[in-house]
Scaffold this motif. Structure first.
Motif: not given
Length: 289
Positions: A284-288
């Motif tokens: 739910a928190l893809p790399p940025l």
């Protein structure tokens, strides 16, 4: 057979350094911790601790056992993750620790998505400074958490934890628009808005200012970046602000990019990456980056 709970106490003694600190972490009395470690010594058949007055240190056998304890504890986490994956649907608790600006900008959308997709999963969020996340994970007060490091403050989580990258961002010097300040060194005589002592942001600010040849003079101590930027806009001081915290910039603030980076990672206990709840959170928190 060695007792797993006692192995965890020995591992934490290696990490924390004192029986009193281990007792606090596990909500035991120091006497109870000492008794459990003595029982572990009997199970091992070797001295694990060297006692000098009130101080204790690990023997060579104790250090060896700690190394194997990490393997044992990770294997147990793997087993628990495999059992959770065998169940139908995500259930139970997922305890999350994160810092305020990430909660507002990154976690809130992810938590909404997770809540809608997995209605039986109990998401429990705690606001926590990144410096406190590793201990909370190892002490099983969290299941996942956001850790950070700066170029000037490398992350040292030690054994027992694994992580994946989430965000790599610029750090800025925030100054009032009309201040005339153009470099970090030129802010040496300004009043500074610092985070609370012991926080990662506070430590990073001191380190960066030290590299510029000065010690910042604290005028205000504020942890919330929204308030920090409002104070900068009002001419109440200067501050270091990461890119993530600049999504709500008030008028009257000028940002000066600095040659340093802040990195955020999703951390969890080694062996839990395959746990369905942990895996769902990471997804739910893809790399940025």
């Amino acid at each position: 057979m060695l007792d797993v709970r006692r192995l965890r106490l020995l591992r934490d003694l290696s990490r924390l350094g004192t029986i009193a600190a281990v007792a606090t972490a596990h909500t035991y009395t120091p006497s109870a911790v000492s008794q459990q470690l003595s029982a572990l010594e009997r199970e091992a058949g070797l001295p694990l601790l060297e006692r000098t007055g009130r101080r204790v240190a690990l023997t060579a056998a104790g250090r060896l056992l700690v190394q194997h304890a990490e393997t044992v504890l990770a294997a147990l986490e793997h087993t628990d993750a495999a059992l959770a994956a065998a169940r139908t649907g995500l259930t139970g608790e997922l305890r999350i620790g994160a810092f305020p600006s990430a909660i507002r900008t990154l976690l809130t959308p992810a938590l909404i998505t997770l809540g809608e997709q997995h209605t039986a999963l109990d998401l429990q969020l705690t606001e926590l400074d990144p410096a406190d996340v590793p201990a909370a994970l190892l002490e099983r007060r969290l299941d996942v958490g956001l850790t950070q490091d700066y170029d000037v403050v490398p992350l040292e989580t030690g054994p027992g934890l694994s992580s994946v990258p989430l965000l790599d961002e610029t750090v800025h010097l925030a100054v009032a628009a009309g201040s005339g300040i153009g470099t970090l060194r030129e802010a040496a005589r300004s009043g500074w808005i610092l985070a609370g002592p012991g926080t990662l942001c506070h430590t990073a600010t001191l380190k960066l200012c030290d590299t510029a040849g000065f010690t910042p003079r604290a005028r205000h101590r504020v942890d919330d970046f929204g308030t920090v930027l409002a104070l900068v806009a009002a001419g109440q001081g200067v501050a270091l602000v990461p890119q993530l915290a600049t999504d709500r910039m008030p008028p009257g603030v000028r940002l000066l990019p600095l040659p340093t980076r802040r990195r955020t990672r999703i951390a969890y206990r080694t062996g839990t990456a395959a746990h369905p709840a942990v895996a769902a959170f990471i997804a739910a928190l893809p790399p940025l980056i």
